[in-house]
Design a protein around this motif. Structure first.
Motif, PDB file in Angstrom:
ATOM      1  N   ASN A 156      10.042  14.762  -6.759  1.00  0.00           N
ATOM      2  CA  ASN A 156      11.352  14.326  -6.270  1.00  0.00           C
ATOM      3  C   ASN A 156      11.375  14.172  -4.745  1.00  0.00           C
ATOM      4  O   ASN A 156      12.314  14.618  -4.072  1.00  0.00           O
ATOM      5  N   ILE A 157      10.331  13.536  -4.212  1.00  0.00           N
ATOM      6  CA  ILE A 157      10.279  13.208  -2.785  1.00  0.00           C
ATOM      7  C   ILE A 157      10.250  11.686  -2.654  1.00  0.00           C
ATOM      8  O   ILE A 157       9.353  11.030  -3.178  1.00  0.00           O
ATOM      9  N   LEU A 158      11.247  11.137  -1.971  1.00  0.00           N
ATOM     10  CA  LEU A 158      11.419   9.697  -1.812  1.00  0.00           C
ATOM     11  C   LEU A 158      11.675   9.034  -3.168  1.00  0.00           C
ATOM     12  O   LEU A 158      11.846   9.700  -4.183  1.00  0.00           O
ATOM     13  N   VAL A 159      11.718   7.729  -3.184  1.00  0.00           N
ATOM     14  CA  VAL A 159      12.070   6.974  -4.393  1.00  0.00           C
ATOM     15  C   VAL A 159      11.031   5.877  -4.574  1.00  0.00           C
ATOM     16  O   VAL A 159      10.849   5.047  -3.677  1.00  0.00           O
ATOM     17  N   LEU A 206       4.483   6.668  -2.583  1.00  0.00           N
ATOM     18  CA  LEU A 206       5.843   6.937  -3.046  1.00  0.00           C
ATOM     19  C   LEU A 206       5.830   7.425  -4.482  1.00  0.00           C
ATOM     20  O   LEU A 206       6.590   8.324  -4.854  1.00  0.00           O
ATOM     21  N   ALA A 207       4.975   6.839  -5.308  1.00  0.00           N
ATOM     22  CA  ALA A 207       4.882   7.269  -6.707  1.00  0.00           C
ATOM     23  C   ALA A 207       4.392   8.712  -6.797  1.00  0.00           C
ATOM     24  O   ALA A 207       4.870   9.495  -7.621  1.00  0.00           O
ATOM     25  N   LEU A 208       3.431   9.080  -5.944  1.00  0.00           N
ATOM     26  CA  LEU A 208       2.936  10.455  -5.934  1.00  0.00           C
ATOM     27  C   LEU A 208       4.041  11.413  -5.515  1.00  0.00           C
ATOM     28  O   LEU A 208       4.244  12.461  -6.147  1.00  0.00           O
ATOM     29  N   PHE A 229       0.823  -1.217   0.000  1.00  0.00           N
ATOM     30  CA  PHE A 229       0.000   0.000   0.000  1.00  0.00           C
ATOM     31  C   PHE A 229       0.858   1.269   0.000  1.00  0.00           C
ATOM     32  O   PHE A 229       0.360   2.363  -0.273  1.00  0.00           O
ATOM     33  N   VAL A 230       2.165   1.139   0.316  1.00  0.00           N
ATOM     34  CA  VAL A 230       3.050   2.308   0.340  1.00  0.00           C
ATOM     35  C   VAL A 230       3.347   2.823  -1.064  1.00  0.00           C
ATOM     36  O   VAL A 230       3.557   4.019  -1.278  1.00  0.00           O
ATOM     37  N   LEU A 232       8.303   2.036   6.074  1.00  0.00           N
ATOM     38  CA  LEU A 232       7.785   2.550   4.813  1.00  0.00           C
ATOM     39  C   LEU A 232       8.816   2.541   3.695  1.00  0.00           C
ATOM     40  O   LEU A 232       8.510   2.184   2.556  1.00  0.00           O
ATOM     41  N   PHE A 233      10.047   2.937   4.010  1.00  0.00           N
ATOM     42  CA  PHE A 233      11.024   3.184   2.956  1.00  0.00           C
ATOM     43  C   PHE A 233      12.408   3.299   3.600  1.00  0.00           C
ATOM     44  O   PHE A 233      12.539   3.713   4.753  1.00  0.00           O
ATOM     45  N   GLY A 234      13.426   2.931   2.839  1.00  0.00           N
ATOM     46  CA  GLY A 234      14.778   3.126   3.351  1.00  0.00           C
ATOM     47  C   GLY A 234      15.839   2.695   2.356  1.00  0.00           C
ATOM     48  O   GLY A 234      15.533   2.151   1.290  1.00  0.00           O
TER      49      GLY A 234
END
Length: 226
Positions: free
Chosen positions: A61-64, A54-56, A49-50, A194-196
């Motif tokens: 150019n926020i997160l990958v 992340l795509a948005l 669901f993350v 969520l991300f790393g």
């Protein structure tokens, strides 16, 4: 004028490894910019669901929005005065992922009002996060995020904890390998990781007076609100 990190950390800054002290002294006073080049051993995401979020964020150019292993990357730390006369340092990360490069942009200032490093995220600085850096006993640097705020036109709201992500950045210098090591982890208090990413890089320093800020590195829009 001292670097934005030294102003926030005070005497704690002197407890950092000398290589970290130089890297985080990048600023108008030092006259240096820093470009790091290396490899992310792993870029990871949390549950499925993350990915839409992340795509948005990636549109600014926020997160990958993609995962990968052994991904070449650069990080550009270049100081300049923004449109409001504030010393600003870019933290622009470019990842050479299969199918095309992706950027994760941030610009940082010192905020005396909030007593922190203020991190504006993305090409339009719509998100602002308080960052609190501390030196660890081994000379490494730990940065934890605090409050997050969203700004768009007249909108200026605090992001509730259950929606936002708590970021933790750990950066160290490996004397034996002669490189910096970095680990980033973003988690949500309800939904978990969520991300790393984890990786290593070497750094080169240049004189900002002769090189300046390359085109496309500064944000499209700058935010005055802290």
């Amino acid at each position: 004028m001292t670097s934005i990190f030294r102003r926030v950390m005070g005497d704690d800054f002197d407890r950092l490894h000398p290589q970290l002290q130089r890297r985080f002294s990048v600023g108008l006073d030092s006259g240096e910019a820093c470009v790091g080049r290396g490899v992310m051993e792993r870029i990871w995401h949390g549950r499925a669901f993350v990915k839409p979020f992340l795509a948005l964020g990636a549109s600014r150019n926020i997160l990958v929005p993609r995962t990968g292993r052994h991904v070449p990357f650069t990080i550009e730390n270049v100081p300049y005065l923004d449109s409001y006369g504030r010393e600003t340092v870019t933290f622009v990360r470019t990842f050479a992922l299969p199918g095309g490069t992706r950027r994760f942009d941030a610009t940082m200032i010192h905020s005396p009002e909030r007593n922190c490093v203020l991190d504006y995220l993305g090409t339009h600085q719509h998100l602002a996060s308080d960052l609190h850096p501390t030196a660890r006993p081994d000379g490494s640097l730990l940065i934890r995020s605090g409050e997050h705020r969203f700004r768009e036109g007249p909108v200026d709201v605090r992001v509730p904890g259950f929606l936002g992500g708590d970021a933790e950045v750990h950066e160290s210098y490996d004397d034996a390998a002669g490189c910096f090591r970095i680990r980033v982890r973003v988690t949500n208090r309800r939904f978990g990781p969520l991300f790393g990413y984890d990786g290593s890089f070497t750094a080169e320093y240049t004189d900002i007076r002769s090189h300046g800020v390359r085109a496309g590195l500064r944000p499209v829009r700058e935010e005055i609100r802290v």
